[in-house]
Design a protein around this motif. Structure first.
Motif, PDB file in Angstrom:
ATOM      1  N   VAL A   9       0.839  -1.196   0.000  1.00  0.00           N
ATOM      2  CA  VAL A   9       0.000   0.000   0.000  1.00  0.00           C
ATOM      3  C   VAL A   9       0.877   1.251   0.000  1.00  0.00           C
ATOM      4  CG1 VAL A   9      -1.702   1.322   1.347  1.00  0.00           C
ATOM      5  CG2 VAL A   9      -1.969  -1.162   1.074  1.00  0.00           C
ATOM      6  N   GLU A  10       1.933   1.246   0.811  1.00  0.00           N
ATOM      7  CA  GLU A  10       2.848   2.387   0.859  1.00  0.00           C
ATOM      8  C   GLU A  10       3.501   2.615  -0.502  1.00  0.00           C
ATOM      9  OE1 GLU A  10       7.169   3.235   2.723  1.00  0.00           O
ATOM     10  OE2 GLU A  10       5.623   2.770   4.221  1.00  0.00           O
ATOM     11  N   ALA A  47       1.035   4.163  -2.892  1.00  0.00           N
ATOM     12  CA  ALA A  47       0.726   5.546  -2.541  1.00  0.00           C
ATOM     13  C   ALA A  47       1.889   6.471  -2.879  1.00  0.00           C
ATOM     14  CB  ALA A  47       0.365   5.646  -1.062  1.00  0.00           C
ATOM     15  N   ARG A  64       1.974   6.954  -6.640  1.00  0.00           N
ATOM     16  CA  ARG A  64       0.909   7.876  -7.057  1.00  0.00           C
ATOM     17  C   ARG A  64       1.275   9.316  -6.715  1.00  0.00           C
ATOM     18  NH1 ARG A  64      -3.290   8.501 -10.548  1.00  0.00           N
ATOM     19  NH2 ARG A  64      -4.286  10.417  -9.894  1.00  0.00           N
ATOM     20  N   ALA A  65       1.813   9.537  -5.518  1.00  0.00           N
ATOM     21  CA  ALA A  65       2.211  10.881  -5.113  1.00  0.00           C
ATOM     22  C   ALA A  65       3.279  11.424  -6.056  1.00  0.00           C
ATOM     23  CB  ALA A  65       2.710  10.875  -3.665  1.00  0.00           C
TER      24      ALA A  65
END
Length: 67
Positions: free
Chosen positions: A32-33, A36, A39-40
């Protein structure tokens, strides 16, 4: 492993079952990290912004996720 199965394993009285569930949670959190962070970065976030959001230094997050 689905969420309800994982939750049941975390409540298990058997330490081996519980520890395997914790390992699964760690692996899921890492996935998940990574998603994310990717995406960032796609959205133009700096390593400093990402580090702040994760509560770590920009160097730490760059070292872990920078390519």
């Amino acid at each position: 492993m689905e969420e309800t199965e994982l939750a049941a394993r975390l409540r298990s009285q058997d330490p081996a079952v519980g520890l395997r569930a914790v390992g699964a949670l760690h692996r899921l959190a890492e996935q998940v990290e990574a998603a994310a962070v990717a995406r960032a970065r796609q959205d133009g976030w700096s390593w400093e912004q990402i580090g702040d959001a994760l509560g770590v230094s920009r160097q730490s997050v760059h070292s872990k996720h920078g390519k």
